[in-house]
Scaffold this motif. Structure first.
Motif, PDB file in Angstrom:
ATOM      1  N   ARG A 135      36.118  19.675  81.138  1.00 17.62           N
ATOM      2  CA  ARG A 135      35.399  18.421  81.370  1.00 17.62           C
ATOM      3  C   ARG A 135      34.629  18.520  82.675  1.00 17.62           C
ATOM      4  NH1 ARG A 135      38.023  15.207  85.251  1.00 17.62           N
ATOM      5  NH2 ARG A 135      40.250  15.617  85.533  1.00 17.62           N
ATOM      6  N   GLU A 139      33.768  13.341  85.310  1.00 17.09           N
ATOM      7  CA  GLU A 139      34.058  12.609  84.086  1.00 17.09           C
ATOM      8  C   GLU A 139      35.536  12.703  83.730  1.00 17.09           C
ATOM      9  OE1 GLU A 139      31.488  13.997  81.009  1.00 17.09           O
ATOM     10  OE2 GLU A 139      29.644  13.318  82.010  1.00 17.09           O
ATOM     11  N   LYS A 140      36.021  11.718  82.970  1.00 14.05           N
ATOM     12  CA  LYS A 140      37.426  11.680  82.588  1.00 14.05           C
ATOM     13  C   LYS A 140      37.676  12.321  81.227  1.00 14.05           C
ATOM     14  CE  LYS A 140      38.607   7.518  85.240  1.00 14.05           C
ATOM     15  NZ  LYS A 140      39.179   6.150  85.180  1.00 14.05           N
ATOM     16  N   GLU A 141      36.692  12.262  80.344  1.00 13.12           N
ATOM     17  CA  GLU A 141      36.848  12.788  78.994  1.00 13.12           C
ATOM     18  C   GLU A 141      36.430  14.257  78.927  1.00 13.12           C
ATOM     19  OE1 GLU A 141      38.277  11.086  76.578  1.00 13.12           O
ATOM     20  OE2 GLU A 141      38.482   9.333  77.911  1.00 13.12           O
ATOM     21  N   HIS A 142      37.120  15.007  78.089  1.00 15.26           N
ATOM     22  CA  HIS A 142      36.770  16.411  77.895  1.00 15.26           C
ATOM     23  C   HIS A 142      35.426  16.543  77.186  1.00 15.26           C
ATOM     24  CE1 HIS A 142      41.281  17.178  78.252  1.00 15.26           C
ATOM     25  NE2 HIS A 142      40.728  17.817  79.260  1.00 15.26           N
ATOM     26  N   SER A 143      34.664  17.533  77.593  1.00 15.35           N
ATOM     27  CA  SER A 143      33.383  17.816  76.942  1.00 15.35           C
ATOM     28  C   SER A 143      33.559  18.737  75.741  1.00 15.35           C
ATOM     29  CB  SER A 143      32.416  18.455  77.941  1.00 15.35           C
ATOM     30  OG  SER A 143      32.170  17.600  79.026  1.00 15.35           O
ATOM     31  N   GLU A 179      38.040  15.250  67.918  1.00 11.94           N
ATOM     32  CA  GLU A 179      37.680  14.818  69.266  1.00 11.94           C
ATOM     33  C   GLU A 179      37.734  15.953  70.288  1.00 11.94           C
ATOM     34  OE1 GLU A 179      39.784  13.163  67.266  1.00 11.94           O
ATOM     35  OE2 GLU A 179      38.339  11.587  66.744  1.00 11.94           O
ATOM     36  N   GLN A 180      38.486  16.984  69.985  1.00 13.20           N
ATOM     37  CA  GLN A 180      38.614  18.088  70.941  1.00 13.20           C
ATOM     38  C   GLN A 180      37.331  18.904  71.063  1.00 13.20           C
ATOM     39  OE1 GLN A 180      41.915  19.585  68.728  1.00 13.20           O
ATOM     40  NE2 GLN A 180      43.375  19.209  70.377  1.00 13.20           N
TER      41      GLN A 180
END
Length: 222
Positions: A135, A139-143, A179-180
């Motif tokens: 990520r 940012e908090k969410e994985h890219s 989502e991964q």
């Protein structure tokens, strides 16, 4: 890392500086590495709260690493990275190898490798698979993520090294989901969305170049 014709075919998705090579080593080479990792009488494991590790080549430090030669049994992978894949440029060899042992519920928090290293990371995975996630630092969410198969090599550099954090979760299983954003999912023959895979022990060998080193003999004279 300057682009070379062979490595560019292993680029993942639209990420210009992430590469994944399946079967980087043979099954025989895999077993030999395992044997040597666990038969090192002179090498002691360092126990951390969430894993244990071995340092080969020295202990990296911002003031300079007191450099020791890498063991010969680690040199085959180094030679392939340099001579076949030209990862580190013209005849530049990694001078440090970090060996991490992860049991089934162990992982590592989100982090960057830091300025003591050249911005090139090569991770060889042994024994079992795992997902490594990336990520952006702000940012908090994985890219995106990459599924690391046994005997595979992951290479990342440039913007992924400088601007992204990477981590491995602390679950005793791997749940494959959309989502991964697993960039190499289409390369995984027996793994698909929805699978739940029990985790087993995994060993990683991370090959890097420590920028600043101190010759051992010079350090002793001081």
């Amino acid at each position: 890392m300057s682009e070379n014709e062979q490595l560019k075919h292993y680029k993942l998705g639209d990420e210009k500086s992430v590469f994944y090579i399946q079967d980087f080593i043979t099954a025989k080479e895999h077993e030999e590495l395992i044997k040597n990792i666990y038969n090192q009488e002179e090498v002691k494991w360092t126990q951390l709260s969430n894993r244990r590790l071995q340092n080969h080549g020295g202990i990296p430090h911002e003031k300079g690493m007191i450099a020791y030669p890498l063991p010969k049994w680690l040199s085959s992978v180094s030679n392939d990275l340099v001579k076949q894949w030209k990862v580190f440029g013209e005849e530049r060899y990694p001078n440090h190898v970090l060996i991490n042992e992860y049991e089934s519920q162990q992982g590592i928090m989100a982090h960057k490798d830091g300025p003591v290293y050249e911005p090139i990371v090569c991770i060889l995975s042994l024994e079992s698979g795992i997902i490594i996630s990336f990520r952006k630092e702000d940012e908090k969410e994985h890219s995106f993520s990459v599924y690391l198969e046994p005997r595979s090599m992951l290479i990342f550099t440039e913007d992924i090294f400088d601007k992204y954090l990477h981590d491995i979760d602390f679950q005793d299983h791997i749940h494959i989901n959309q989502e991964q954003n697993i960039l190499n999912l289409d390369q995984l023959e027996d793994i698909k969305i929805g699978d739940v895979i029990p985790r087993k022990r995994r060993i990683s060998l991370t090959y890097r170049i420590v920028k600043k080193t101190i010759n051992k003999s010079k350090w002793i004279r001081l």
